[in-house]
Design an enzyme around this catalytic site. Sequence first.
Site, PDB file in Angstrom:
ATOM      1  N   LYS A  53      79.286  25.608 -31.076  1.00 57.00           N
ATOM      2  CA  LYS A  53      79.538  26.507 -29.946  1.00 57.00           C
ATOM      3  C   LYS A  53      79.373  27.967 -30.371  1.00 57.00           C
ATOM      4  O   LYS A  53      78.780  28.766 -29.650  1.00 57.00           O
ATOM      5  CB  LYS A  53      80.941  26.243 -29.369  1.00 57.00           C
ATOM      6  N   GLN A  97      89.796  24.005 -28.510  1.00 51.95           N
ATOM      7  CA  GLN A  97      89.142  22.757 -28.905  1.00 51.95           C
ATOM      8  C   GLN A  97      90.153  21.608 -28.942  1.00 51.95           C
ATOM      9  O   GLN A  97      91.218  21.723 -29.559  1.00 51.95           O
ATOM     10  CB  GLN A  97      88.466  22.936 -30.285  1.00 51.95           C
ATOM     11  N   ASP A 120      85.967  26.089 -20.038  1.00 50.33           N
ATOM     12  CA  ASP A 120      85.793  24.631 -20.067  1.00 50.33           C
ATOM     13  C   ASP A 120      85.930  24.043 -18.663  1.00 50.33           C
ATOM     14  O   ASP A 120      85.581  22.880 -18.440  1.00 50.33           O
ATOM     15  CB  ASP A 120      86.857  23.989 -20.986  1.00 50.33           C
TER      16      ASP A 120
END
Length: 318
Positions: A53, A97, A120
């Site tokens: 990422k 995460q 997200d």
Amino acid sequence: MTARILDGQKIRDEILAELKDEVRLLTAAGIRPGLAAVLVGENPASQLYVKSKIAACEQVDLASALLTPPATVTTLELLAVVEDLNRDNNVDGILVQLPLPPQVDTKRILEAVDPAKDVDGFHPVNLGRLASGRPGLVACTPAGCLEILRRSGILIEGANAVVLGRSDIVGKPMALLLMHANATVTICHSKTRDLPEIVRRADIVVAAMGKAGFLQSDWIKPGAAVIDVGTNTIKDAAEAERLLHNFPARLEKFRAKGSVLVGDVHPDAVNTAGALTPVPGGVGPMTITMLMSNTVKAARLRRASLRISPTQSTATAR
Ligand code: NAP
């Protein structure tokens, strides 16, 4: 008939190039969109995901920051990290995460992320915005599936779409996106009866169940577009043989490596579908791409007074 292969890597490259242009324009206007990643502990898979990422941020010239609290972090300590990022005006996107260690209340952490920075798209506020057709941040994987369909010229309006799976991060937002794009949507799950019959009516099928090769080739209406979200690692030789007996080159690779990645759709579907995303190389590359897209979109939405040139990317304009 052999399906047209919908190449996620090619679409990813197109979108990243557009995003790079958009970031250049934003930066010239004095704003450099930035993503902050929170990586707790030392889980190797999580480390790898976060590394990819951050690398994607570098590819499109987004600013990025990595915070690495220890695996012993408490819920309250992690809440304080998230609150700091919520307050930081240079941070447009916050990525926590998963998975988090067992002592941490994951739901509480995810709900503490400012919905305006929830790149997200996991926050219930953003799912609610999607349900009610308001602008917001959409979960990356379903957003990526929609981009694949759109950029591949697959007609969504009026199509019968069947989504297999109803999770908050894939199935549910996928169904909502397809509905807003004017498809007639059926959502299936583990209690659905007559699944093959329902799938046979679909012009578009999105499979997100986490069941290797579950969706059979003869369930698919000839010519339908099939998006395979599943990512299942097969290590069992009999299972690999069952799924890949018509694909000797892939079987050979399995024998050499001891594992193979397959989707939720049986690989033989390539002979019935009109268009199909491969696994790997279909939906997978889109997820991080849409995270980048969401970060740029978050920067635009949050700093709404900003005026950007009319050449905004189509990936982020929605
Ligand atoms: P999940 O939370 O486990 O949800 C699975 C869904 O599938 C559930 O709604 C479940 O129904 C349904 N299901 C299970 N068995 C079924 C059956 N026999 N018939 C019909 N529906 C069935 O999984 P997820 O997080 O949505 O992920 C789904 C898959 O996508 C996984 O393989 C995951 O690895 C993959 N994935 C890939 C990416 C990517 O970047 N490529 C990103 C995210 C996820 P119930 O609700 O009734 O239990």
